[in-house]
Design an enzyme around this catalytic site. Structure first.
Site, PDB file in Angstrom:
ATOM      1  N   GLU A   1       0.881  -1.156   0.106  1.00  0.00           N
ATOM      2  CA  GLU A   1       0.132   0.047  -0.102  1.00  0.00           C
ATOM      3  C   GLU A   1       0.953   1.175   0.105  1.00  0.00           C
ATOM      4  O   GLU A   1       0.482   2.174  -0.971  1.00  0.00           O
ATOM      5  CB  GLU A   1      -1.026  -0.062   1.168  1.00  0.00           C
ATOM      6  CG  GLU A   1      -2.168  -1.003   1.148  1.00  0.00           C
ATOM      7  CD  GLU A   1      -3.172  -0.541   0.274  1.00  0.00           C
ATOM      8  OE1 GLU A   1      -3.298   0.540  -0.451  1.00  0.00           O
ATOM      9  OE2 GLU A   1      -4.194  -1.391  -0.043  1.00  0.00           O
TER      10      GLU A   1
ATOM     11  N   SER B   1     -12.372  10.127  -3.189  1.00  0.00           N
ATOM     12  CA  SER B   1     -11.565  10.141  -1.694  1.00  0.00           C
ATOM     13  C   SER B   1     -10.272   9.820  -2.192  1.00  0.00           C
ATOM     14  O   SER B   1      -9.834   9.686  -3.202  1.00  0.00           O
ATOM     15  CB  SER B   1     -12.381   8.877  -0.983  1.00  0.00           C
ATOM     16  OG  SER B   1     -12.049   7.497  -2.002  1.00  0.00           O
TER      17      SER B   1
ATOM     18  N   ASP C   1     -14.234   7.597  -6.513  1.00  0.00           N
ATOM     19  CA  ASP C   1     -15.236   8.323  -5.747  1.00  0.00           C
ATOM     20  C   ASP C   1     -14.785   9.714  -5.239  1.00  0.00           C
ATOM     21  O   ASP C   1     -15.483  10.107  -4.328  1.00  0.00           O
ATOM     22  CB  ASP C   1     -15.813   7.568  -4.671  1.00  0.00           C
ATOM     23  CG  ASP C   1     -14.648   7.178  -3.774  1.00  0.00           C
ATOM     24  OD1 ASP C   1     -13.632   7.523  -3.749  1.00  0.00           O
ATOM     25  OD2 ASP C   1     -15.131   6.253  -2.591  1.00  0.00           O
TER      26      ASP C   1
ATOM     27  N   ASN D   1      -9.161   8.706  -5.523  1.00  0.00           N
ATOM     28  CA  ASN D   1      -9.990   7.399  -6.265  1.00  0.00           C
ATOM     29  C   ASN D   1     -11.283   7.944  -6.868  1.00  0.00           C
ATOM     30  O   ASN D   1     -11.395   9.040  -7.041  1.00  0.00           O
ATOM     31  CB  ASN D   1     -10.409   6.681  -5.125  1.00  0.00           C
ATOM     32  CG  ASN D   1      -9.268   6.060  -4.103  1.00  0.00           C
ATOM     33  OD1 ASN D   1      -8.434   5.552  -4.545  1.00  0.00           O
ATOM     34  ND2 ASN D   1      -9.505   6.209  -2.863  1.00  0.00           N
TER      35      ASN D   1
ATOM     36  N   ASP E   1      -6.382   7.880  -0.014  1.00  0.00           N
ATOM     37  CA  ASP E   1      -5.879   7.079   0.905  1.00  0.00           C
ATOM     38  C   ASP E   1      -4.671   7.473   1.836  1.00  0.00           C
ATOM     39  O   ASP E   1      -3.850   8.255   1.105  1.00  0.00           O
ATOM     40  CB  ASP E   1      -5.493   5.617   0.137  1.00  0.00           C
ATOM     41  CG  ASP E   1      -7.000   5.140  -0.373  1.00  0.00           C
ATOM     42  OD1 ASP E   1      -7.928   5.224  -0.076  1.00  0.00           O
ATOM     43  OD2 ASP E   1      -6.664   4.244  -1.506  1.00  0.00           O
TER      44      ASP E   1
ATOM     45  N   ASN F   1      -8.717   4.974   3.779  1.00  0.00           N
ATOM     46  CA  ASN F   1      -9.543   5.749   2.891  1.00  0.00           C
ATOM     47  C   ASN F   1     -10.681   6.940   3.772  1.00  0.00           C
ATOM     48  O   ASN F   1     -11.328   6.673   4.901  1.00  0.00           O
ATOM     49  CB  ASN F   1     -10.458   4.740   2.247  1.00  0.00           C
ATOM     50  CG  ASN F   1     -11.377   5.380   1.229  1.00  0.00           C
ATOM     51  OD1 ASN F   1     -12.365   5.607   1.398  1.00  0.00           O
ATOM     52  ND2 ASN F   1     -10.652   5.851   0.151  1.00  0.00           N
TER      53      ASN F   1
END
Ligand SMILES: *[C@@H]1O[C@H](CO)[C@@H](O)[C@H](O)[C@H]1NC(C)=O
Ligand SMILES: [Ca+2]
Length: 148
Positions: A54, A70, A68, A66, A72, A79
């Site tokens: 990650e 959002s 949507d 992302n 991370d 998230n």
């Protein structure tokens, strides 16, 4: 004297908040101390493999937006749609904190939030990189050579 004290304090504040790239074994020891070994059935290898894929163990990692909207955050790429608030757009804020707390060098709160994430029915499948690179694999390399 006063100036020196101020400088020392300033250095400390900066040092505390500074980004860090964790060495593998130090992260392993830190996670073990936090009770992550066997947490919800996942091994230290699962957590370390996930963190590597990650964030490359970088506490300051911030992901690209992302689909949507959002992002991370941090060593576990937590998230903002579900777990923390970044002040942009909708969030369930499940860990009830600001996403900025997931990009400093103190990973205590990141660990607590990761525990919250894995208590959800999706378990570690919440982390796409874990599903892709760690799930069902032999994870012994992730703790190899570590004094635990
Ligand atoms: C995992 O890999 C290590 C070395 O690569 C090996 O010693 C070990 O037996 C393997 N474990 C399993 C369950 O296959
Ligand atoms: Ca933190």
């Amino acid at each position: 004297m006063k100036i020196q004290a101020l400088a020392a304090l300033l250095f400390l504040l900066v040092a505390v908040n500074e980004a860090r790239v964790f060495p593998k074994c130090e992260l392993a020891r830190r996670l073990k101390r936090a009770g992550m070994s066997g947490y919800y059935g996942y091994s230290l290898g699962d957590w370390i493999c996930m963190a590597y894929h990650e964030s490359r163990f970088n506490t300051a990692a911030v992901g690209r937006r992302n689909s949507d909207g959002s992002r991370d955050y941090g060593i576990f790429q937590i998230n903002s749609r579900w777990w923390c608030s970044n002040g942009e757009g909708k969030t369930a804020n499940g860990c009830r904190t600001s996403c900025s707390n997931f990009v400093n060098s103190d990973i205590s709160d990141d660990i607590e939030c990761a525990k919250r994430v894995v208590r959800d029915p999706n378990r570690m499948n919440a982390w796409v990189a874990w599903r892709k690179y760690c799930k069902g694999r032999n994870l012994s390399q992730w703790t190899r050579g570590c004094r635990l």
